[in-house]
Each structure stands twice: as structure tokens, then as C-alpha cells.
Write an enzyme that holds these catalytic residues in place. Structure first.
Site, PDB file in Angstrom:
ATOM      1  N   CYS A   1      -6.173   1.569   5.952  1.00 30.94           N
ATOM      2  CA  CYS A   1      -6.740   0.386   6.336  1.00 30.94           C
ATOM      3  C   CYS A   1      -6.155   0.093   7.865  1.00 30.94           C
ATOM      4  O   CYS A   1      -5.270   0.807   8.198  1.00 30.94           O
ATOM      5  CB  CYS A   1      -6.485  -0.732   5.182  1.00 30.94           C
TER       6      CYS A   1
ATOM      7  N   GLU B   1       1.053   3.967   1.862  1.00 36.86           N
ATOM      8  CA  GLU B   1       1.430   4.351   3.101  1.00 36.86           C
ATOM      9  C   GLU B   1       2.703   3.378   3.550  1.00 36.86           C
ATOM     10  O   GLU B   1       3.791   3.820   3.993  1.00 36.86           O
ATOM     11  CB  GLU B   1       0.330   4.091   4.298  1.00 36.86           C
TER      12      GLU B   1
ATOM     13  N   HIS C   1       0.951  -1.348   0.149  1.00 38.44           N
ATOM     14  CA  HIS C   1       0.024   0.091   0.088  1.00 38.44           C
ATOM     15  C   HIS C   1       0.813   1.329   0.020  1.00 38.44           C
ATOM     16  O   HIS C   1       1.868   1.108   0.532  1.00 38.44           O
ATOM     17  CB  HIS C   1      -1.018   0.072   1.076  1.00 38.44           C
TER      18      HIS C   1
ATOM     19  N   CYS D   1      -2.308  -0.539   7.705  1.00 36.16           N
ATOM     20  CA  CYS D   1      -1.372   0.821   7.486  1.00 36.16           C
ATOM     21  C   CYS D   1      -1.666   1.676   8.632  1.00 36.16           C
ATOM     22  O   CYS D   1      -0.484   2.159   9.171  1.00 36.16           O
ATOM     23  CB  CYS D   1      -1.839   1.323   6.284  1.00 36.16           C
TER      24      CYS D   1
END
Length: 153
Positions: free
Chosen positions: A86, A58, A56, A89
């Protein structure tokens, strides 16, 4: 949202990364890490490209910032991300000790900050960043909406 004196948003950089991710066929989410007013890392989603469900925006930006700092922690760092993180993260943000989280669009389906798991509200969360939501939310939502509409089209 608390007022910050001399606040300068870096969300435009996160949005650039989100647009680049979308152009690569990834879900258009982008992030950047800022310390002392300078961007130290930036990334967009690369889950498909890297065949890695943890890639992801992040996570990639935090990894790069930690590598640049030579530390697993980022005290004093700000993280800008175009979509509410999410749970995975959010946990990484807490573990890295990010000081401030700025995000754009909320994520009622998979969010881990304001909806869903609400990672930062658990007593097991060792660090809670300051959270500022809705930064350039309209543009971030538009990128996501257009991306998924084209996929359905």
C-alpha cells in the site's frame, strides 16, 4: 522483469507468514527481509491483534530488520511480500532504502506501487527500489480470495 543470475526466491517464507496471519484472523499478507542471502526478518499482518493500523507485514518486517541491523536503513536488502504494498508501506520501503522489492499479487484497490498512489514514481520519493511483481501471484491471490470468501460466507 529483469533477469537476475543466481536468483533464489524467498517468497515461500512470505507465503508461510501470510498463511499464519490468516490463521490468526488477519488479512493473509506476509513479508520477509533478506540480506546477503539470509532471512533477517519475517512477519505477517497483525493490525487486529496489535490494534495498530500500521502493523502491516512489510512494516513489521522492516522494523525488525532495522532493529537487527541497528540502522534505519537497509542497503542491499530484498523485501518479499505476498501483496503489492500500500502507499504507507511503499513509503516505508523507500525510507528504509530497500534495494529490491518482490511482490506476489497486485492490489488494484489499495496498491501503492503499480496502481493508486504509485509512490515510487513521485519526484518526492528519495529512493526507488528495483521492483519485481507477480512472484507466486496465484498462490498469494488464492490465500486472499479464500480468506475473504470465508468472511462473506
Amino acid at each position: 522483469m529483469k533477469e537476475q543470475r543466481g536468483f533464489q526466491s524467498f517468497m515461500a517464507i512470505a507465503l508461510e507468514e501470510a498463511r499464519a496471519a490468516g490463521a490468526r484472523g488477519e488479512v493473509p499478507v506476509g513479508a520477509c527481509v533478506v540480506r546477503a542471502g539470509a532471512v533477517v526478518a519475517r512477519a505477517g499482518n497483525r493490525t487486529r491483534e496489535l490494534a495498530d493500523p500500521t502493523a502491516h507485514a512489510e512494516i513489521l518486517a522492516i522494523r525488525a530488520a532495522c532493529a537487527a541491523a541497528g540502522s534505519e536503513r537497509l542497503p542491499g536488502a530484498d523485501l518479499y511480500v505476498t501483496l503489492e504494498p500500500c502507499p504507507m508501506c511503499a513509503a516505508a520501503i523507500a525510507a528504509a532504502r530497500v534495494e529490491r522489492l518482490y511482490y506476489g499479487a497486485s492490489d488494484p484497490k489499495s496498491g501503492g506501487v503499480a496502481v493508486g498512489a504509485r509512490v515510487f514514481s513521485h519526484p518526492q520519493c528519495h529512493h526507488v527500489p528495483e521492483v519485481y511483481d507477480g512472484i507466486a501471484a496465484g498462490e498469494a491471490e488464492g490465500l486472499l480470495r479464500d480468506f475473504f470468501a470465508a468472511r462473506r460466507g
